[in-house]
Motif scaffolding. Structure first.
Motif, PDB file in Angstrom:
ATOM      1  N   UNK A 192       0.832  -1.214   0.000  1.00  0.00           N
ATOM      2  CA  UNK A 192       0.000   0.000   0.000  1.00  0.00           C
ATOM      3  C   UNK A 192       0.861   1.256   0.000  1.00  0.00           C
ATOM      4  N   UNK A 193       1.969   1.214   0.718  1.00  0.00           N
ATOM      5  CA  UNK A 193       2.874   2.356   0.717  1.00  0.00           C
ATOM      6  C   UNK A 193       3.511   2.553  -0.657  1.00  0.00           C
ATOM      7  N   UNK A 194       3.817   1.458  -1.359  1.00  0.00           N
ATOM      8  CA  UNK A 194       4.356   1.561  -2.724  1.00  0.00           C
ATOM      9  C   UNK A 194       3.330   2.177  -3.672  1.00  0.00           C
ATOM     10  N   UNK A 195       2.098   1.759  -3.536  1.00  0.00           N
ATOM     11  CA  UNK A 195       1.034   2.318  -4.381  1.00  0.00           C
ATOM     12  C   UNK A 195       0.832   3.796  -4.084  1.00  0.00           C
ATOM     13  N   UNK A 196       0.819   4.149  -2.805  1.00  0.00           N
ATOM     14  CA  UNK A 196       0.662   5.563  -2.435  1.00  0.00           C
ATOM     15  C   UNK A 196       1.820   6.403  -2.947  1.00  0.00           C
ATOM     16  N   UNK A 197       3.018   5.859  -2.885  1.00  0.00           N
ATOM     17  CA  UNK A 197       4.191   6.587  -3.381  1.00  0.00           C
ATOM     18  C   UNK A 197       4.122   6.755  -4.900  1.00  0.00           C
ATOM     19  N   UNK A 198       3.643   5.744  -5.609  1.00  0.00           N
ATOM     20  CA  UNK A 198       3.521   5.839  -7.052  1.00  0.00           C
ATOM     21  C   UNK A 198       2.476   6.883  -7.438  1.00  0.00           C
TER      22      UNK A 198
END
Length: 72
Positions: free
Chosen positions: A60-66
């Motif tokens: 989820x953090x990777x998606x938010x960062x993207x």
């Protein structure tokens, strides 16, 4: 600006290190396991453990960062 001075960039570097360490540990477990008790290289083993145990939150953090990168 360097990642040391920008909080957002520092979070991005840490997140990428967690994801990379987890991938390396999944592909070649012995590579990180041999440095488990080493002071400096043991940090990569610890990041791999965080990535394995908290994988839904890391993803989820990777998606938010993207998404935040697309908004710039």
């Amino acid at each position: 600006m360097s990642a040391l001075f920008s909080f957002r960039s520092m979070l991005q570097v840490i997140l990428l290190l967690i994801c990379s360490s987890t991938y390396i540990h999944c592909q070649w477990p012995s590579l990180l396991d041999r440095y488990k008790n080493h002071s400096t290289l043991g940090a990569f083993w610890k990041m791999a453990r965080i990535g394995e145990r908290a994988s839904p939150y890391v993803s989820l953090a990777c998606i938010a960062m993207a998404i935040s990168q697309f908004n710039e």
